[in-house]
Design a protein around this motif. Structure first.
Motif, mmCIF file in Angstrom:
data_model
loop_
_atom_site.group_PDB
_atom_site.id
_atom_site.type_symbol
_atom_site.label_atom_id
_atom_site.label_comp_id
_atom_site.label_asym_id
_atom_site.label_seq_id
_atom_site.Cartn_x
_atom_site.Cartn_y
_atom_site.Cartn_z
ATOM 1 N N ASP A 288 7.799 -3.697 6.042
ATOM 2 C CA ASP A 288 8.166 -2.566 6.207
ATOM 3 C C ASP A 288 8.596 -2.289 7.782
ATOM 4 O OD1 ASP A 288 5.503 -0.737 7.104
ATOM 5 O OD2 ASP A 288 5.428 -2.781 6.125
ATOM 6 N N GLN A 289 8.156 -3.051 8.756
ATOM 7 C CA GLN A 289 8.391 -2.737 10.159
ATOM 8 C C GLN A 289 9.262 -3.809 10.730
ATOM 9 O OE1 GLN A 289 4.346 -2.389 11.843
ATOM 10 N NE2 GLN A 289 4.220 -0.305 11.506
ATOM 11 N N GLU B 154 3.210 0.793 3.287
ATOM 12 C CA GLU B 154 2.966 -0.551 4.084
ATOM 13 C C GLU B 154 3.163 -1.683 3.287
ATOM 14 O OE1 GLU B 154 -0.729 -0.727 5.862
ATOM 15 O OE2 GLU B 154 -0.567 1.309 7.023
ATOM 16 N N GLU C 268 3.578 2.414 -1.320
ATOM 17 C CA GLU C 268 5.111 2.138 -1.146
ATOM 18 C C GLU C 268 5.836 3.276 -1.675
ATOM 19 O OE1 GLU C 268 6.797 -1.381 -2.393
ATOM 20 O OE2 GLU C 268 8.816 -0.849 -1.365
ATOM 21 N N HIS D 225 2.389 -5.469 3.660
ATOM 22 C CA HIS D 225 1.986 -6.755 4.151
ATOM 23 C C HIS D 225 2.335 -8.103 3.290
ATOM 24 C CE1 HIS D 225 -0.731 -4.248 6.844
ATOM 25 N NE2 HIS D 225 -0.606 -3.622 5.626
ATOM 26 N N ARG E 205 0.863 -1.245 0.032
ATOM 27 C CA ARG E 205 -0.131 -0.088 0.029
ATOM 28 C C ARG E 205 0.681 1.185 -0.113
ATOM 29 N NH1 ARG E 205 -3.647 -1.920 4.929
ATOM 30 N NH2 ARG E 205 -4.169 -4.044 4.147
ATOM 31 N N ARG F 2 4.489 -7.782 8.608
ATOM 32 C CA ARG F 2 4.618 -6.170 8.221
ATOM 33 C C ARG F 2 6.040 -6.090 7.842
ATOM 34 N NH1 ARG F 2 1.225 -1.795 9.417
ATOM 35 N NH2 ARG F 2 2.764 -0.589 8.497
#
Ligand SMILES: Nc1ncnc2c1ncn2[C@@H]1O[C@H](COP(=O)(O)OP(=O)(O)OP(=O)(O)O)[C@@H](O)[C@H]1O
Ligand code: SF4
Ligand SMILES: [Mg+2]
Lengths: 336, 305
Positions: free
Chosen positions: A78-79, A69, A11, A71, A9, A76
């Motif tokens: 990105d995290q 994000e 990015e 997924h 989403r 996740r």
């Protein structure tokens, strides 16, 4: 209803080079279900590889994810920390690269390089690892696997090495296989064999595939959906039929026009469209394709078009579509 | 493999034969002789000495005699060091040089490889530039300048390390350092550039994509590839360093083979010149051979032939 495997989403990813910020991925969104085969096409530098690598959290220096994000399979991306990402790479998502001649480490046996990934992600003991390596080599069509395990990369041809790369990628039965122009460096007959192998394995194992390619022939034989990238954006997304027969974006039309005849069973390379690609250091405010588009309008230069949804699976970002939508809406209003 | 060894052995013998012949005859072209030094001897003593050591015979006869002795493993007697055989001199002096030289190589490798790798991994950052300046300096300074600087600094001013002899381990510090600086600087530069090359290779990306840790990527996948040029450099380096450096042995008063070799030439101590030359040549050949084997072990792509 199949499960969503990958959902990207908005990015954004930039390379912070001495010359300035290169916006390699500029607001990219798409999603994939389990078992999907997605093709990503677009000219050189449009951000295909960078997008794909970011799914495994692999960003080359000086690249940084600056928004959005990712997924993937319940994670996740990105995290996640580097440590957590390592557990996923080669395990839940694998990749094969363009040049099999240089993708294997020349000083280790291929057995060593296959077993390495098994040791990282499975609890198999030495004997089981070896058995699995043999099984994998057999799976990708390499004869005498016991003997071959002890050989070094230079003792294999390009096609064979790409098979080994596939074996390594499939070792832990990933949910998603990313293939970054896997056949570009190979000659035509070998290309066909590798593609056949990939389709066969896909059906056997049931993984999802992202196929990055310049070759529209490949896209139409193996993929179900296509994302067309231009200057770090997805300018059109749709099923193979929609992209080929209901082409919406001017750039995609250009791409398809540059192939002599689609019906011919030939693997045609994309010929670049007239004009130069966008300077990614100073991207234009409006539609990135404006400087090369023959239908360019005033608004194209100043404002980026929104996506127009043409069907459940088909969307594209072009002002012409927005205009059509608008007039259609007006007509309906007039009628009503 | 055995074919390779046989072939290399053949070349070694041929090379040695050429070295022996050339050295032997060239030596006689140098003006002067072994007995013409300080106090001029009378003609009678000179004739007697020449006769004793067979120097009165024609050169080709002398050569024949030398080669025959050589096949028995006998390098002959020193002309200047009364009563000592050349074999004896080499076997006492070589270990001294080899010890100092060997230590310096170990230091050079153990420091040069990590520094070069570190610099490559932090390209363009402070430490990379810092080590770049350091290694450029290290390469620019000849060992005798380095030796002098070290002595002035650590012996004369700080009085930490002794400047001559080899009695205690502490005596080794300065000579080993002065020998180590150049190869250390050279190895770190070599390592930096080959590491940079390796870091950009596709197989490094493959390793990352497999989920290999940064540590293992460096130590398993990068180091072994990056160290190859260093191995090539190590062959001749070991050969020349272990056999002793005249300058450094002279400055630090180390009784090594390098000093002995130069002294023997000055003295026209023909058998000693021959003996050390042959020994040096054989050692260089042996080291190159060993390096080829090691290279083959580290890099399977290399075919020995
Ligand atoms: N390491 C990097 N440093 C700086 N810029 C980079 C780096 N890697 C990629 N880029 C930039 O990111 C953009 C997208 O690159 P990417 O490799 O994704 O293109 P691509 O679509 O895969 O092209 P190709 O078909 O040539 O593989 C390019 O403009 C490129 O210049
Ligand atoms: S938005 Fe405008 S410039 Fe961009 S593709 Fe559509 S018509 Fe061309
Ligand atoms: Mg690419």
């Amino acid at each position: 209803m199949s499960k969503v495997l990958l959902d990207i989403r908005n990015e954004r990813l930039s390379f912070f080079t001495p010359a300035g910020e290169v916006k390699a991925i500029n607001d990219v969104s798409f999603s994939m279900n389990e078992g999907d085969v997605l093709g990503i096409v677009g000219e050189s530098g449009s951000g295909k590889s960078v997008t794909a690598y970011s799914i495994m959290g692999l960003n080359a220096e000086p690249g940084r994810l600056i928004g959005g994000e990712i997924h993937f399979n319940g994670h996740r991306i990105d995290q996640m920390s580097e440590r957590e990402l390592r557990k996923i790479r080669g395990n839940e998502v694998s990749i094969i690269f363009q040049d099999p001649m240089t993708s294997l480490n020349p000083v280790y046996t291929i057995g060593n390089q296959i077993v390495e990934v098994l040791r990282l992600h499975t609890h198999l003991n030495r004997k089981e690892q070896k058995a699995r390596a043999i099984e994998l080599l057999r799976l990708v069509g390499i004869s005498e696997p016991e003997k071959r395990l002890k050989q070094y990369p230079h003792e294999f041809s390009g096609g064979m090495r790409q098979r080994i790369m596939i074996a390594i990628a499939l070792a832990c039965e990933p949910k998603l296989l990313i293939a970054d122009e896997p056949t570009t460096a190979l000659d035509v007959t070998i290309q066909a064999q590798i593609l056949e192998l990939m389709i066969e394995l896909k059906n056997k194992i049931g993984m999802s595939i992202i196929m990055i390619t310049h070759d529209l022939g490949i896209v139409s034989t193996i993929c179900e959906k296509i994302a067309v990238m231009y200057a770090g954006k997805i300018v059109e997304y749709g099923t193979v039929d929609e992209i080929f027969y209901e082409t919406a974006h001017e750039y995609t039309k250009g791409l398809l026009r540059s192939i002599p005849k689609l019906t011919e069973k030939q693997h045609e390379k994309l010929v670049p469209i007239d004009g130069t690609p966008v300077d990614m250091l100073n991207p234009p405010a409006g539609c990135p394709f404006a400087s090369r588009c023959s239908s360019c309008m005033k608004i194209c230069l100043s404002q980026m078009p929104e996506y127009t949804h043409l069907s459940d699976t088909h969307y594209s970002a072009c002002w012409l579509l927005q205009k059509k939508e608008l007039t259609k809406g007006e007509e309906e209003e007039n009628r009503g | 493999m055995s074919k390779f060894i046989l072939k290399r052995l053949g070349f070694a013998v041929l090379t040695l034969a050429i070295v022996i012949t050339m050295t032997f005859f060239l030596m006689y072209l140098i003006p002067g002789g072994p007995f013409l030094s300080e106090k001029a001897p009378t003609q009678a003593t000179l004739d007697a000495l020449n006769a004793k050591y067979g120097l009165d015979q024609p050169v080709y006869i002398q050569f024949k005699n030398y080669v025959v002795k050589l096949f028995e493993g006998d390098f002959g007697m020193s002309l200047k060091q009364r009563g000592r055989t050349v074999n004896d001199i080499i076997s006492t002096k070589f270990p001294v040089s080899a010890q100092v030289g060997g230590l310096s190589i170990i230091v050079a490798v153990l420091v040069g490889i990590p520094i070069g790798s570190y610099a490559a991994l932090h390209r363009g950052k402070f430490w990379d530039r810092f080590f770049n300046v350091l290694s450029t300096t290290g390469i620019a300074f000849p060992s005798f300048v380095m030796a002098t600087v070290l002595i002035v600094l650590f012996s004369v001013y700080m009085k930490i390390f002794p400047s001559y002899g080899l009695e205690a381990p502490i005596n080794y510090v300065l000579p080993v350092l002065s020998l180590a600086v150049y190869p250390m600087a050279y190895i770190s530069r070599l390592m930096r550039s080959s590491m940079l090359d390796v870091l950009g290779q596709d197989y490094m990306r493959t390793a990352r994509a497999k989920g290999v840790s940064q540590f293992r990527i460096l130590f398993k996948h990068a180091l072994r590839n990056a160290v190859l040029p260093v191995i090539t450099y190590l062959g001749p380096l070991i050969a020349y360093t272990l056999t002793g450096s005249f300058v450094v042995e002279q400055i630090f008063t180390i009784p090594g083979l390098g000093k002995e070799f130069i002294k023997s030439i000055m003295n026209r101590d023909y058998p000693l010149v021959m003996g050390t030359t042959i020994f040096l040549a054989a050692f260089v050949i042996l080291m190159n051979f060993i390096v080829d084997i090691v290279y083959k072990i580290v890099d399977p792509r290399i075919k020995l032939n």
